[in-house]
Design an enzyme around this catalytic site. Structure first.
Site, PDB file in Angstrom:
ATOM      1  N   HIS A  84       0.881  -1.302   0.091  1.00 52.38           N
ATOM      2  CA  HIS A  84      -0.177   0.014  -0.054  1.00 52.38           C
ATOM      3  C   HIS A  84       1.035   1.251  -0.049  1.00 52.38           C
ATOM      4  O   HIS A  84       0.298   2.355  -0.364  1.00 52.38           O
ATOM      5  CB  HIS A  84      -0.953  -0.048   1.199  1.00 52.38           C
ATOM      6  CG  HIS A  84      -0.644   0.275   2.302  1.00 52.38           C
ATOM      7  ND1 HIS A  84      -0.302  -0.574   3.444  1.00 52.38           N
ATOM      8  CD2 HIS A  84      -0.311   1.501   2.932  1.00 52.38           C
ATOM      9  CE1 HIS A  84       0.291   0.159   4.452  1.00 52.38           C
ATOM     10  NE2 HIS A  84       0.130   1.319   4.389  1.00 52.38           N
ATOM     11  N   ASP A 220       1.187  -7.523   2.241  1.00 52.80           N
ATOM     12  CA  ASP A 220       1.321  -6.106   2.042  1.00 52.80           C
ATOM     13  C   ASP A 220       2.731  -5.756   1.862  1.00 52.80           C
ATOM     14  O   ASP A 220       3.229  -5.044   2.754  1.00 52.80           O
ATOM     15  CB  ASP A 220       0.506  -5.400   2.983  1.00 52.80           C
ATOM     16  CG  ASP A 220       0.358  -3.954   2.862  1.00 52.80           C
ATOM     17  OD1 ASP A 220       0.819  -3.579   1.731  1.00 52.80           O
ATOM     18  OD2 ASP A 220      -0.483  -3.355   3.596  1.00 52.80           O
ATOM     19  N   SER A 649       3.816   2.383   8.346  1.00 50.32           N
ATOM     20  CA  SER A 649       3.740   1.323   7.645  1.00 50.32           C
ATOM     21  C   SER A 649       4.859   1.088   6.829  1.00 50.32           C
ATOM     22  O   SER A 649       5.672   1.959   6.375  1.00 50.32           O
ATOM     23  CB  SER A 649       2.600   1.966   6.543  1.00 50.32           C
ATOM     24  OG  SER A 649       1.299   1.237   7.073  1.00 50.32           O
TER      25      SER A 649
HETATM   26  N1  ARG Z   1      -4.665   0.754   7.581  1.00 50.85           N
HETATM   27  C1  ARG Z   1      -3.413   0.809   6.928  1.00 50.85           C
HETATM   28  C2  ARG Z   1      -2.790   2.144   7.163  1.00 50.85           C
HETATM   29  O1  ARG Z   1      -3.050   2.949   7.527  1.00 50.85           O
HETATM   30  C3  ARG Z   1      -3.349   0.170   5.552  1.00 50.85           C
HETATM   31  C4  ARG Z   1      -3.984   0.894   4.374  1.00 50.85           C
HETATM   32  C5  ARG Z   1      -3.987   0.219   3.216  1.00 50.85           C
HETATM   33  N2  ARG Z   1      -4.827  -0.707   3.109  1.00 50.85           N
HETATM   34  C6  ARG Z   1      -6.063  -0.873   2.266  1.00 50.85           C
HETATM   35  N3  ARG Z   1      -6.785  -1.470   2.169  1.00 50.85           N
HETATM   36  N4  ARG Z   1      -6.606   0.342   1.925  1.00 50.85           N
HETATM   37  O2  ARG Z   1      -2.038   2.689   6.152  1.00 50.85           O
HETATM   38  N1  ASP Z   2      -1.163   1.440   8.003  1.00 57.84           N
HETATM   39  C1  ASP Z   2      -0.629   2.518   8.629  1.00 57.84           C
HETATM   40  C2  ASP Z   2       0.629   3.145   7.668  1.00 57.84           C
HETATM   41  O1  ASP Z   2       0.230   3.320   6.351  1.00 57.84           O
HETATM   42  C3  ASP Z   2       0.146   2.205   9.661  1.00 57.84           C
HETATM   43  C4  ASP Z   2      -0.825   2.455  10.770  1.00 57.84           C
HETATM   44  O2  ASP Z   2      -1.684   3.384  11.009  1.00 57.84           O
HETATM   45  O3  ASP Z   2      -0.872   1.581  12.040  1.00 57.84           O
HETATM   46  O4  ASP Z   2       1.306   4.052   8.110  1.00 57.84           O
END
Ligand code: ARG
Ligand code: ASP
Length: 714
Positions: A84, A220, A649
């Site tokens: 991502h 990921d 991330s």
């Molecule tokens: N929640 C994670 C972060 O804040 C991963 C986001 C990417 N994944 C998604 N399915 N949109 O970045």
């Molecule tokens: N998914 C998040 C990021 O892209 C990580 C988090 O918020 O825990 O940095």
């Protein structure tokens, strides 16, 4: 007896958590953390993590782009981050003919690696506290404005004081709301090429459905390579550049993990707000989060329908959808978590304790006596401005594509008589336009615009709307009205847009005023810039000033305690243990997931749970190579109790020996409030098990040649 047993059990579960709140500063580990880390199992020293005289772990960690982390895993500059985090790049290289999102991408050799203009990675060369130099000449009586002026000047002077300014980038950033300052010196590399990415069905498996949720089965990760000039120094893109030879890269541990193992996350957490007062949390829970969530629910609903109809739109809006959905979902989890933790009441209690500490001493009353009252007053003034601010951002500034485009033209219009500025904006717009058009679908955007403007005029207090918008209210409630303005607008026609830029001058600028959408946009944005933004800025600056004083008081009150500084997108260390958790009464979540779980989730009716044939084949034939765990299963992800946030991330998750065991990518649903309030019982970070990445690279993609550059500990 049963009661006693139950409370004993409770005690056991309570104390079984090893979570340590905080994202700690690498140069201060020795003073505050290393002893505790070693007690928890860490086998190395603070110098192994951060050292400016010898290669240390920090030399293998980068700020990837502007908001992710990555780590170097080979002597040839190979870098791993999340899928991502590389998503924007992978998406940019994708088209219906070369659909790297759907099919994945693997460069077979270095010549096939893909350049990414605009992408950079930054290594921290060193960091230093510079508080005294930055606060020189600042006194509490000074106004916001003069304080800012002095600080800005001091920051510039400190930056200048670093030699090799051309070689390095120097940032100065506040900690503890400006009670401390640090300078950060970075080496920035701008030739970073895409090496490999699994298909979304692996790299984004579970998609937005599973996002922010444990148990998780997302592969990921993506691979990039840093290139440098022949002298191993940063160089802008050139086919003649060579792979960068890092001072340090992480060895990869394939022996696996067990519950209770020490882990640390070393990366660039973006921002947290652990010290905001109760009225701030109330505003987030009651106004800010719900409004932002509702606006995005509307937008996402439209995108989802349109994307399902057309594979082209699916690619065009993939990145926009993911970006919109991510915070949308997090805000919902955050609100729930804050309510569950009784965050407002908890903060109120802390504030009572603070007030009694202040009241013990006349000079404290003098200095800090008005803080809590000021907070209450300022936050109540902020409330409806916050609504106007949030919904302007969601519905106007970042809502529809076409308003985004118009805003750029509007900047040119405003600078028409400032030739220097205009001459910068025009080529920038010309360079930006092809990407915009590639990912623009009129049928979709034409639905987004009216839907978002509707919630904007519905929710924002009429006194904060432009008068004309109030009188247009019934028209705006009618989607046909806006759609016909949309179709008539010059900005919905790519040919007209191009010729408009090409010959843009004062006359063209004047003519624009006849365009219905341009006129609507400038009415709203003009009103916002004149009436909302200044009030918002004034109030938030006043709040920051109080917050800075509050922070100073807390630092004084808790002088004998170790306090975490909020994240500020600089390199930090979080540590904890590999551990599961109890998400709710009656349930316990295991600390790891496996390929078997991917097959359990598989559902041909849900796109997020599509499993590619190749992966199924490997599963059925149990062709796991050396990547299975001790029970013969392919591990996919694990969770641990490290305090992380957005920006973490892609961060390396390291074991007690500083070897890579995972790549951080998310947090669990029950812990999404950790940016505001950390709960050691339920806040868990989610990491990809590095063995799954190796398995996918080698067995699924047949790109095992990449493993040869790595240092694998079997
Ligand atoms: N929640 C994670 C972060 O804040 C991963 C986001 C990417 N994944 C998604 N399915 N949109 O970045
Ligand atoms: N998914 C998040 C990021 O892209 C990580 C988090 O918020 O825990 O940095």
């Amino acid at each position: 007896m049963r009661k006693l047993l139950a409370s004993l059990l409770l005690l056991l579960t309570v104390t079984s958590s090893y979570a340590v709140e905080g994202m700690w500063i690498p140069t201060l580990l020795k003073r505050y953390n290393i002893e505790e880390m070693q007690k928890m199992g860490f086998k190395l020293t603070a110098e192994d993590i951060y050292d400016i005289n010898h290669a240390s772990m920090k030399d293998a960690v980068v700020l990837f782009g502007s908001g992710c982390t990555g780590e170097v895993i080979s002597g040839e500059g190979l870098l791993i981050t999340n899928h991502h985090c590389g998503f924007g790049q992978i998406q940019k290289h994708s088209s219906v003919a070369h659909d790297y999102l759907t099919n994945g991408f693997w460069a077979k050799n270095k010549a096939e690696e893909l350049a990414n203009p605009g992408l950079s990675v930054q290594f921290l060369v060193k960091m230093e506290e510079v508080t005294a130099s930055i606060l020189k000449g600042v006194s509490p009586e000074m106004s916001n404005d003069s304080t800012r002026k002095v600080i800005v000047a001091n920051i510039e002077a400190v930056k200048k004081s670093y030699q090799d300014k051309n070689k390095y980038q120097v940032d100065v950033k506040p900690l503890f709301y400006g009670n401390q300052y640090f300078a950060y010196v970075y080496e920035v590399f701008r030739d970073v090429r895409l090496v490999g990415a699994p298909p979304v069905s692996i790299g984004k498996f579970g998609g937005d459905t599973d996002n922010w949720v444990w148990p998780r089965h997302t592969g990921d990760f993506s691979l990039f390579r840093i290139y440098a000039g022949k002298d191993n120094k940063p160089a802008s893109y050139s086919p003649n550049n060579v792979p960068y030879h890092p001072k340090k890269f992480f060895p990869i541990n394939m022996k696996g993990i067990r519950e209770g193992d020490f882990t640390m996350v070393f990366g660039f957490p973006g921002s947290t707000q652990e010290y905001i007062p109760s009225p701030a949390i109330r505003l987030i829970i009651e106004k800010s989060n719900p409004n932002k969530v509702d606006a995005r629910t509307i937008k996402l609903g439209i995108l989802e329908k349109q994307m399902a109809k057309d594979p082209k739109v699916m690619i065009q809006y993939a990145s926009k959808y993911a970006g919109t959905s991510n915070a949308w979902k997090k805000w919902q989890g955050e609100t729930k978590g804050l309510i569950r933790l009784h965050a407002i009441e908890r903060k109120q209690k802390e504030e009572q304790a603070f007030a009694s500490w202040v009241n013990q001493d006349g000079s404290r009353i003098q200095k800090y006596g008005t803080i809590l009252g000021d907070f209450n007053k300022l936050y109540s003034e902020l409330s409806d401005i916050q609504i106007a601010y949030d919904l302007y951002n969601e519905s106007v500034a970042r809502g529809s594509d076409i308003f985004g485009l118009i805003s750029r033209f509007d900047l040119m219009v405003q600078s028409i008589s400032d030739t220097a500025k205009f001459n910068k904006l025009k080529p920038a717009l010309e360079a930006w336009l092809p990407g915009y058009l590639k990912d623009y679908d009129q049928a979709t955007d034409q639905l987004v615009l009216p839907a978002l403007l509707k919630i904007y005029v519905e929710r924002v207090d009429p006194k904060h709307l432009p008068g004309r918008l109030n009188s247009l209210k019934s028209d705006l409630m009618n989607p046909n009205f806006l759609q016909s303005a949309y179709q008539k607008s010059i900005f919905s026609d790519s040919l007209k847009i191009k010729s408009l830029i090409a010959g843009f001058d004062a006359k063209a600028a004047r003519k624009l005023k006849k365009d219905g959408l341009y006129e609507l946009y400038t009415t709203i944005s003009g009103h916002y810039a004149k009436n909302i933004e200044p009030k918002y800025l004034k109030l938030t600056q006043d709040i920051l000033k109080v917050q800075k004083l509050y922070m100073a008081a807390i630092l004084e009150m808790k002088a004998d305690q170790r306090l975490m500084a909020d994240a500020n997108l600089t390199l930090r260390v979080a540590y904890g243990k590999v551990e599961g958790f109890e998400p709710m009464d009656g349930a316990y979540y295991e600390y790891f997931t496996t390929l078997k779980g991917i097959m359990e989730k598989e559902d041909p009716k849900i796109a997020d749970y599509y499993v590619p044939e190749g992966l199924k084949r490997l599963y059925l034939s149990k062709d796991y190579g050396p990547y299975a765990n001790s029970t013969g299963e392919v591990p996919v992800a694990f969770c641990a109790s490290n305090h992380t946030t957005g920006g973490n991330s892609g961060s390396p998750v390291l074991n007690a020996n500083g070897e890579l065991i995972g790549v951080n990518f998310d947090r669990c649903w029950e812990g999404t409030m950790s940016d505001i309030l950390f709960d050691p019982e339920r806040c868990r970070n989610i990491a990809l098990d590095i063995r799954y990445a190796l398995f996918i690279i080698d067995k699924f993609a047949g790109a095992g040649y990449l493993l040869k550059e790595m240092n694998l500990i079997q």
